[in-house]
Design an enzyme around this catalytic site. Structure first.
Site, PDB file in Angstrom:
ATOM      1  N   SER A  25       0.860  -1.182   0.000  1.00 34.12           N
ATOM      2  CA  SER A  25       0.000   0.000   0.000  1.00 34.12           C
ATOM      3  C   SER A  25       0.897   1.233   0.000  1.00 34.12           C
ATOM      4  O   SER A  25       1.721   1.399   0.899  1.00 34.12           O
ATOM      5  CB  SER A  25      -0.903   0.013   1.237  1.00 34.12           C
ATOM      6  OG  SER A  25      -1.627   1.230   1.310  1.00 34.12           O
ATOM      7  N   GLY A  61      -4.362  -2.390   0.003  1.00 31.92           N
ATOM      8  CA  GLY A  61      -4.610  -1.389   1.027  1.00 31.92           C
ATOM      9  C   GLY A  61      -5.336  -0.167   0.523  1.00 31.92           C
ATOM     10  O   GLY A  61      -6.260  -0.251  -0.281  1.00 31.92           O
ATOM     11  N   SER A  62      -4.873   0.986   0.966  1.00 29.83           N
ATOM     12  CA  SER A  62      -5.641   2.223   0.880  1.00 29.83           C
ATOM     13  C   SER A  62      -5.791   2.760  -0.536  1.00 29.83           C
ATOM     14  O   SER A  62      -4.866   2.735  -1.344  1.00 29.83           O
ATOM     15  CB  SER A  62      -4.979   3.280   1.756  1.00 29.83           C
ATOM     16  OG  SER A  62      -5.644   4.510   1.633  1.00 29.83           O
ATOM     17  N   CYS A  63      -6.970   3.358  -0.776  1.00 27.88           N
ATOM     18  CA  CYS A  63      -7.239   4.069  -2.022  1.00 27.88           C
ATOM     19  C   CYS A  63      -6.418   5.352  -2.122  1.00 27.88           C
ATOM     20  O   CYS A  63      -6.281   5.924  -3.211  1.00 27.88           O
ATOM     21  CB  CYS A  63      -8.724   4.426  -2.107  1.00 27.88           C
ATOM     22  SG  CYS A  63      -9.842   3.016  -1.946  1.00 27.88           S
ATOM     23  N   THR A  64      -5.875   5.826  -0.993  1.00 24.09           N
ATOM     24  CA  THR A  64      -5.115   7.074  -0.960  1.00 24.09           C
ATOM     25  C   THR A  64      -3.750   6.925  -1.612  1.00 24.09           C
ATOM     26  O   THR A  64      -3.042   7.914  -1.820  1.00 24.09           O
ATOM     27  CB  THR A  64      -4.969   7.555   0.502  1.00 24.09           C
ATOM     28  OG1 THR A  64      -6.271   7.636   1.090  1.00 24.09           O
ATOM     29  CG2 THR A  64      -4.324   8.915   0.613  1.00 24.09           C
TER      30      THR A  64
END
Length: 559
Positions: A25, A61-64
């Site tokens: 991520s 993991g994160s979309c960020t």
């Protein structure tokens, strides 16, 4: 995709190869200020990705992560090229934005697994639009997929600029991502959830303010994720203006574009939560997984920036888990469920299930006998998203689409020994803790009540903080839970979540923390620089009252 190595985003680059078989991520795993991998659980921890030909199967993991990649690109710290062996959207979208809006091209390639393995063993590589070359190896590249989208008249009008430049830009980005995903048409969505409002890096603000200045407005109801400051109190909390100002401006930019100031990473707790079968466009990994898994709504794990483009147009690529055939479990994981488990069992199982199924949707078998609550499933989904790239899972006998299982699905097992090993992995910190962190993702009213009950009206001995959505805090105030928690010395903070909190709201003196979140137990060491202990809400209450975390395995693992 055919068998050829393919350019997803064409370009020219060269550099040393940095390869890993484990997805990463970018948010929570890469420091955007240095390009260093900060995920302490990743085999490349401590290495820098700047200037490398970075090879991994995909991200997780994160979309960020798209915002982190964009920031790296704007500051000259990005990889020279990205090479995947599986479909990848998050950092690909960041690279697309870097090129399309900021003139910073970054090649993104996808290879077949055999070619990926051959190249990963090389020391360096060069990329052109036509080929990847390394000493003794040359792989011809097929050009980016031509778009085969069947656009409606309305789609075409937006793409041709009939609704203004920012809508045209949004549709161009959506169409490019649709081609990457192999979609042949777009689909209407009834609501969106924005993840890009977290101030993960200056790039998030640069993008949002540019879109707002262009006159962007969302056309479907759009909620907002947790942000990076307590919007009303950050100055009083002593947050430096150099951070608090841009973080507040970022939130305000999305509100100006018509997004609702919900500021929660648990949008499924809002009254506007979608129902089974509804097409939505959510970002924020835990929310996406919960929506697909527990609610039976349909959303891809949309990267930051694409979430806003979809909200502006109301249209999303019809691909991935929007489609029936993409929601089928391809792996069955049998869980050896111990007797009398507590709430720590659920994030632990989500974490282990993600590690066991990092690249495909699993069916978890055996959990129905433990009768999981919605809070338990929330914990499973959040922890699963830290270790798996899959946008959903199924729980046999519990979730609405658990009958969707591939007949030839392979089978794995999570044993009690696996659970004990995972428990120790997440409990690498010291016995003495200086902080208790609840609310990653944002706590529900039921979790707030349970923690108040566990404290038994005792007074906490160390800083103890719950992060929750404004609507949950209002409900807790209404039923007396907030008063009970505050009487025990617990601080309840809106807008922020643990994955976006920073000093001094995060206590500067704290050297180790205790959490009930599998998600934060994984990301916390890299994000905060502190050691982390993990346990149940009752364990967290004991630590809050004493300042110490027990080293023992939970009773349900010792028996």
């Amino acid at each position: 995709m055919n068998s050829a190595a393919r350019s997803i985003l064409a370009g020219t680059a060269e550099g040393p190869i940095l390869a890993t078989s484990e997805p990463l991520s970018f948010w929570g795993g890469v420091d955007p200020a240095t390009g260093t991998i900060i995920d302490v659980h990743h085999p490349l921890h401590g290495q820098t990705i700047a200037g490398t030909v970075l090879m991994m199967p995909s991200t997780r993991g994160s979309c960020t992560g798209s915002g982190v990649l964009l920031d790296l690109a704007l500051n000259g710290l990005a990889p020279a090229a990205l090479i995947f062996s599986q479909a990848e959207d998050v950092v690909t979208l960041g690279a697309l934005i870097a090129e399309k809006m900021f003139g910073k091209p970054l090649p993104v390639l996808r290879l077949q697994p055999d070619d990926w393995a051959r190249l990963s063993g090389q020391e360096k590589a060069a990329v052109t639009p036509q080929a990847i070359t390394a000493p003794g190896l040359s792989l011809p590249l097929a050009p980016p997929e031509a778009s085969l989208l069947e656009l409606t008249g309305s789609d075409r009008a937006m793409l041709d600029g009939a609704h203004g430049d920012v809508t045209q830009l949004s549709m161009e980005i959506i169409c490019a991502m649709a081609a990457n995903q192999g979609a042949n048409r777009l689909v209407d969505v009834v609501q969106a959830h924005i993840d890009g409002c977290i101030y993960a890096s200056p790039a998030n603000l640069i993008f949002a303010e540019r879109m707002a200045e262009m006159g962007a407005r969302v056309r479907v109801p759009t909620t907002m994720n947790a942000i990076s400051v307590d919007r009303e109190r950050w100055q009083a909390q002593g947050v430096p203006a150099a951070f608090g100002g841009p973080a507040a401006r970022l939130a305000d930019a999305y509100v100006r574009m018509g997004c609702q100031n919900t500021f929660t990473c648990s949008p499924y707790l809002l009254a506007t939560a979608p129902v089974q079968g509804e097409m939505i466009a959510w970002a924020e990994s835990n929310a996406v997984i919960y929506a697909n898994t527990v609610l039976g709504a349909r959303t891809a794990k949309h990267p930051d920036f694409l979430d806003l483009c979809i909200a502006i147009t109301g249209r999303s690529p019809l691909s991935g888990v929007y489609l029936d055939e993409q929601r089928i479990a391809q792996r069955i994981i049998r869980i050896d469920v111990p007797e009398a488990v507590d709430d720590a069992f659920w994030p632990l199982i989500g974490y282990l299930a993600g590690k066991a199924s990092p690249d495909r949707i699993p069916l978890l078998r055996g959990l129905d006998k433990a009768a999981p609550t919605s809070e338990n499933l929330k914990a499973v989904c959040a922890a699963f998203g830290t270790t798996s790239a899959a946008p959903m899972l199924h729980v046999e006998g519990i979730t609405p689409e658990a009958h969707l299982v591939l007949q030839e699905a392979d089978q794995l097992r999570i044993t009690r020994q696996d659970m004990a090993t995972g428990w120790r992995l997440l409990n690498d910190g010291p016995d003495r803790v200086d902080l208790v962190a609840i609310g990653s993702p944002h706590a529900s009213l039921e979790e707030c009540r349970a923690f108040a009950d566990a404290l038994q009206d005792g007074r906490v001995a160390i800083p103890t903080i719950i992060t929750a959505g404004r609507h949950i805090i209002a409900a807790a105030k209404g039923d007396g839970t907030l008063e009970r928690l505050e009487a025990s010395g617990v601080e309840i903070i809106p807008d922020l979540c643990w994955c976006s909190i920073s000093e001094p709201v995060f206590p500067i003196a704290a050297k180790a923390l205790m959490t009930n979140s599998g998600k934060y137990a994984h990301y916390g060491p890299g994000l905060s620089g502190r050691a982390v202990r993990f346990g149940s809400l009752a364990n967290c209450a004991e630590a809050a009252l004493s300042g110490f975390a027990t080293r023992d395995l939970p009773l349900w693992l010792e028996a």
